[in-house]
Design an enzyme around this catalytic site. Structure first.
Site, mmCIF file in Angstrom:
data_model
loop_
_atom_site.group_PDB
_atom_site.id
_atom_site.type_symbol
_atom_site.label_atom_id
_atom_site.label_comp_id
_atom_site.label_asym_id
_atom_site.label_seq_id
_atom_site.Cartn_x
_atom_site.Cartn_y
_atom_site.Cartn_z
ATOM 1 N N HIS A 267 0.986 -1.127 -0.041
ATOM 2 C CA HIS A 267 -0.037 -0.137 -0.063
ATOM 3 C C HIS A 267 1.009 1.231 -0.086
ATOM 4 O O HIS A 267 1.810 1.232 -0.785
ATOM 5 C CB HIS A 267 -0.967 -0.191 1.369
ATOM 6 C CG HIS A 267 -2.074 0.983 1.285
ATOM 7 N ND1 HIS A 267 -2.380 1.465 0.122
ATOM 8 C CD2 HIS A 267 -3.116 0.988 2.328
ATOM 9 C CE1 HIS A 267 -3.260 2.424 0.667
ATOM 10 N NE2 HIS A 267 -3.702 2.107 1.653
ATOM 11 N N HIS A 306 -2.563 -2.373 -9.555
ATOM 12 C CA HIS A 306 -3.302 -1.520 -8.898
ATOM 13 C C HIS A 306 -4.912 -2.482 -8.868
ATOM 14 O O HIS A 306 -5.224 -2.731 -9.762
ATOM 15 C CB HIS A 306 -3.798 -0.164 -9.280
ATOM 16 C CG HIS A 306 -4.351 1.009 -8.215
ATOM 17 N ND1 HIS A 306 -5.531 0.716 -8.063
ATOM 18 C CD2 HIS A 306 -3.869 1.662 -7.593
ATOM 19 C CE1 HIS A 306 -5.778 1.457 -6.933
ATOM 20 N NE2 HIS A 306 -4.810 2.081 -6.692
ATOM 21 N N ASP A 362 2.752 5.274 -6.545
ATOM 22 C CA ASP A 362 3.951 5.220 -5.920
ATOM 23 C C ASP A 362 5.255 5.096 -6.920
ATOM 24 O O ASP A 362 6.240 5.166 -6.241
ATOM 25 C CB ASP A 362 3.918 4.053 -4.826
ATOM 26 C CG ASP A 362 2.989 4.301 -3.793
ATOM 27 O OD1 ASP A 362 2.088 3.356 -3.646
ATOM 28 O OD2 ASP A 362 3.064 5.488 -2.968
#
Ligand code: SDX
Length: 427
Positions: A267, A306, A362
């Site tokens: 995450h 994702h 990210d």
């Protein structure tokens, strides 16, 4: 056309009508499907909740196939270009963009709460010099619940508003103090003459005794990064915030739980894992062999993939643009070439294309954080600061939602039943 589903249970030949609302059926309606009257009834089994709506929400909309992200209906691209993080915080919490008076009052109320209790500072000093800042953040924000016991009155809207303002205001201060602690530097206190993001940079990099002026390009890039990370509907940490909030725990304890979920490398901890991965690859010439290892399932390509986006994460696209602007000021991060080569190879490779794995939020953010002088351990903290408003918007919405009650999922039990106790001599 009736908004219903007709289900035939082939075990009994019986059919059932189940109503459809918002393209969903209520799972509880399946409990009438039984073989024998004494049965518990049908449930759904959905590990990771990949096809379960846990709530109704009006905060954030995502279309994973089209790569669309909207906060309260406003496209993320427009907010990143035209808004400020302080405005976006107001929007996410209140549902509308603020007018000039509302914005200045909002800024004023945040400024009122940026300082933390001296005892909290002393508690932070008890951590080892090399304590991970996320561990410090989680425990320190949880400790705030002991300074504001009235925060337990979660059903009082006025009290919720005060605690929300405190958390939005104090999280950056605590985050900066974790960084200063790790550097062995004295704390720089909040300067309320600065904007939210500039104030954070001043507490991070300012030096006691002289005025700190962050480069405007870096302030703007970080403000955009905060906006991009502010909320993302029912991600892992937001659903933890709602779960803890459903038991009516205080928001500081709920924030600590949500931040703990965010800390995981799958995450929000992925931005830290991405930089470690890029550093491990080291050079463009090693990218192809690294990708092969990912395809063999030996490791994951961190910053890729994702649960919802099966297209390019719109945030990653904007962050990539931000990186260029920051590198103009800081000089180009050499690991960017490794990241760009990774992206190029992965986007052409069948393994990633078939699984619709694209760069996510990210993948590039860590390159910017590193370029502005942050150690890798601070990266998840940089995610938790802006995501505080998303967690709080979801938390407040869940407490106002009449459909919501304490979260308590069911299970499919496959264990042993009704066993006779065995004396130790018989085991
Ligand atoms: C965030 O939910 C949110 O909105 C989160 C977030 C937010 O703003 O809150 O967007 C922030 O958490 C972004 C994600 C950051 N995490 C990473 O970058 C870690 C690497 N990515 C993954 O581990 C993964 O893609 C997840 C966790 C993000 C999503 O996992 P899913 O949806 O459970 O997908 P999966 O694990 O079921 O994978 C499906 C397939 C598998 O292959 P097969 O079993 O079908 O052969 O894709 C493969 C996986 O092995 N796969 C990857 C991969 N991600 C998935 N293979 C290599 N590298 C990857 N990164």
């Amino acid at each position: 056309m009736p908004e219903t589903l007709t289900i035939t249970d082939n075990r009994t030949g019986k059919t059932y009508e189940v109503s459809i609302e918002n393209e969903t059926i209520r799972a509880i309606d399946l409990r009438k499907i039984k073989v024998n009257e004494s049965d518990f009834g049908m449930m759904t089994y959905d590990p990771g909740y990949s096809n379960t709506a846990s709530c109704k929400s009006q905060v954030t909309y995502i279309d994973g196939e089209k790569g669309i992200l909207e906060y309260r209906g406003y496209p993320i691209e427009q907010l990143a270009e035209k808004s400020s993080f302080t405005e976006v915080v107001y929007l996410l919490l209140n549902g509308e963009l603020p007018d000039a008076d509302q914005l200045s009052n909002w800024q004023e109320s945040i400024n009122h709460h940026t300082v933390i209790h001296e005892n909290i500072k002393r508690q932070m000093e008890s951590f080892r010099y090399d304590a991970h800042p996320m561990g410090m953040m989680i425990s320190t924000v949880a400790a705030l619940s002991t300074f504001y016991p009235e925060a337990k009155k979660v059903r009082c809207a006025e009290n919720r508003k005060l605690q929300i303002e405190r958390l939005i205001a104090k999280v950056p201060t605590i985050a900066a103090f974790t960084f200063r602690h790790s550097q062995g530097h004295p704390y720089v206190f909040p300067n309320n003459k600065l904007s939210y993001t500039e104030n954070f940079l001043s507490m991070m990099f300012g030096m006691v005794g002289n005025d700190y002026h962050a480069d405007p390009a870096i302030v703007k890039a970080l403000d955009v990064l905060f906006t991009l990370h502010a909320d993302h509907e029912q991600n892992c940490s937001a659903s933890v915030m709602r779960a803890i909030g459903s038991s009516e725990a205080d928001p500081y304890s709920a924030w600590a739980g949500a931040a703990a979920a965010l800390y995981g490398p799958l995450h929000g901890g992925a931005n830290e894992a991405v930089l470690k991965m890029l550093a491990e690859i080291g050079d463009v010439s090693n990218v192809a062999s690294y990708v092969e290892k990912c395809k063999n399932g030996e490791q994951r390509l961190m910053g890729f993939g994702h649960r919802v986006y099966k297209n390019y994460d719109p945030r990653a696209r904007i962050i990539k643009k931000c990186a260029d602007e920051v590198f103009e000021v800081t000089g180009r991060n050499p690991l960017l070439d490794v990241a760009l080569e990774l992206e190029k190879i992965a986007l052409e490779d069948e393994y990633f294309v078939k699984r619709k794995l694209y760069p996510n939020v990210d993948f590039y953010s860590g390159l910017i954080y590193q370029a502005i002088g942050l150690p890798v351990a601070m990266f998840p903290v940089m995610f938790a600061i802006p995501r505080t408003v998303g967690w709080l918007a979801q938390w407040a919405e869940s407490l106002e939602d009449k459909d919501q009650r304490i979260q308590r999922p069911r299970q499919v039990f496959l264990g042993e039943r009704e066993r006779e106790y065995k004396a130790q001599s018989e085991r």
